[in-house]
Design an enzyme around this catalytic site. Sequence first.
Site, mmCIF file in Angstrom:
data_model
loop_
_atom_site.group_PDB
_atom_site.id
_atom_site.type_symbol
_atom_site.label_atom_id
_atom_site.label_comp_id
_atom_site.label_asym_id
_atom_site.label_seq_id
_atom_site.Cartn_x
_atom_site.Cartn_y
_atom_site.Cartn_z
ATOM 1 N N ASP A 75 0.843 -1.182 0.000
ATOM 2 C CA ASP A 75 0.000 0.000 0.000
ATOM 3 C C ASP A 75 0.893 1.252 0.000
ATOM 4 O O ASP A 75 2.088 1.159 0.302
ATOM 5 C CB ASP A 75 -0.888 -0.043 1.253
ATOM 6 C CG ASP A 75 -1.713 1.204 1.429
ATOM 7 O OD1 ASP A 75 -2.434 1.577 0.493
ATOM 8 O OD2 ASP A 75 -1.619 1.821 2.507
ATOM 9 N N ASP A 110 -0.409 5.129 0.893
ATOM 10 C CA ASP A 110 -0.753 6.052 1.975
ATOM 11 C C ASP A 110 -0.811 5.321 3.314
ATOM 12 O O ASP A 110 -1.524 4.333 3.469
ATOM 13 C CB ASP A 110 -2.101 6.718 1.690
ATOM 14 C CG ASP A 110 -2.040 7.659 0.515
ATOM 15 O OD1 ASP A 110 -1.168 8.542 0.523
ATOM 16 O OD2 ASP A 110 -2.855 7.504 -0.418
ATOM 17 N N LYS A 132 -8.523 -5.043 -3.860
ATOM 18 C CA LYS A 132 -7.076 -5.136 -4.079
ATOM 19 C C LYS A 132 -6.627 -6.586 -4.163
ATOM 20 O O LYS A 132 -5.718 -6.923 -4.930
ATOM 21 C CB LYS A 132 -6.326 -4.449 -2.939
ATOM 22 C CG LYS A 132 -6.312 -2.935 -2.956
ATOM 23 C CD LYS A 132 -5.370 -2.447 -1.856
ATOM 24 C CE LYS A 132 -5.270 -0.959 -1.771
ATOM 25 N NZ LYS A 132 -4.315 -0.530 -0.721
ATOM 26 N N ASP A 152 -2.158 -0.810 5.750
ATOM 27 C CA ASP A 152 -2.584 -0.126 6.974
ATOM 28 C C ASP A 152 -4.084 0.088 7.074
ATOM 29 O O ASP A 152 -4.544 0.719 8.025
ATOM 30 C CB ASP A 152 -1.910 1.247 7.053
ATOM 31 C CG ASP A 152 -2.565 2.264 6.126
ATOM 32 O OD1 ASP A 152 -2.758 1.951 4.930
ATOM 33 O OD2 ASP A 152 -2.907 3.361 6.602
ATOM 34 N N ASP A 198 -6.840 -3.022 2.543
ATOM 35 C CA ASP A 198 -5.729 -3.962 2.406
ATOM 36 C C ASP A 198 -6.082 -5.367 2.896
ATOM 37 O O ASP A 198 -5.305 -6.300 2.693
ATOM 38 C CB ASP A 198 -4.502 -3.457 3.175
ATOM 39 C CG ASP A 198 -3.980 -2.146 2.641
ATOM 40 O OD1 ASP A 198 -3.762 -2.060 1.414
ATOM 41 O OD2 ASP A 198 -3.807 -1.198 3.437
#
Length: 226
Positions: free
Chosen positions: A10, A12, A154, A177, A181
């Site tokens: 990831d 951000d 994802k 995070d 995810d």
Amino acid sequence: MTDAPPLTIDVDGTLTDGQGAIDHRTLPALREWPAPVVIATGKSMPYPIALCHFVGIEGRVVAENGGVVAVADTDTLQFQGDREAALAVTDAYVEAGYSLGWSEVDFVNRWRETEIAVAREQPLEPLESIAADHGLEVVDTGYAYHVKSPDVSKGKGLEVVAGELGLDPAAFLAIGDSENDVSTFEVAGEAVAVANADDAALAAADRVTEAAYADGFFEAIGLDPA
């Protein structure tokens, strides 16, 4: 590190410094990683593609929470999801008296092709209700609310990338995070949440780093960030 696993990472909250900027120390680490690196993000495709370009790695990208998949190695570009349906949701949201929360130019959504993002300062409950009426869902990435098709993730994007690369998704180390995810955590062989992760990511991870943000990324891959 000859036995290094392929990575899906990831951006951000994972490669950043806690202020929203990419931690510059992560760039050489990504470039020098001896296995394939996949950038998986909620941002629209130009952002992770540009990141890959300036890092100096192949463009292997899962963007828009799985809505867009690009694999430069095999000249692959795939789109999943229904942007028109997402637009119908946000149009109804605005008609109900709410705002997407961005500037008039709206760089957040300008290049978005499979979903629409709404600022987290805006009311969530009516957005979720309208999305449900249209058969869509809202995912909170910690940086925006994303109106998207429920069958896009994802994790499914990673499965596409892995297939294009001739790899098993279970070979990947996933680092992230946020709740978006979780799907990559479920298909990867090992899942690591950085310390600043939200509750959904923390619960889904195989392990959690002691360090947060980019320092957590370095801890996850076993490198000294100095």
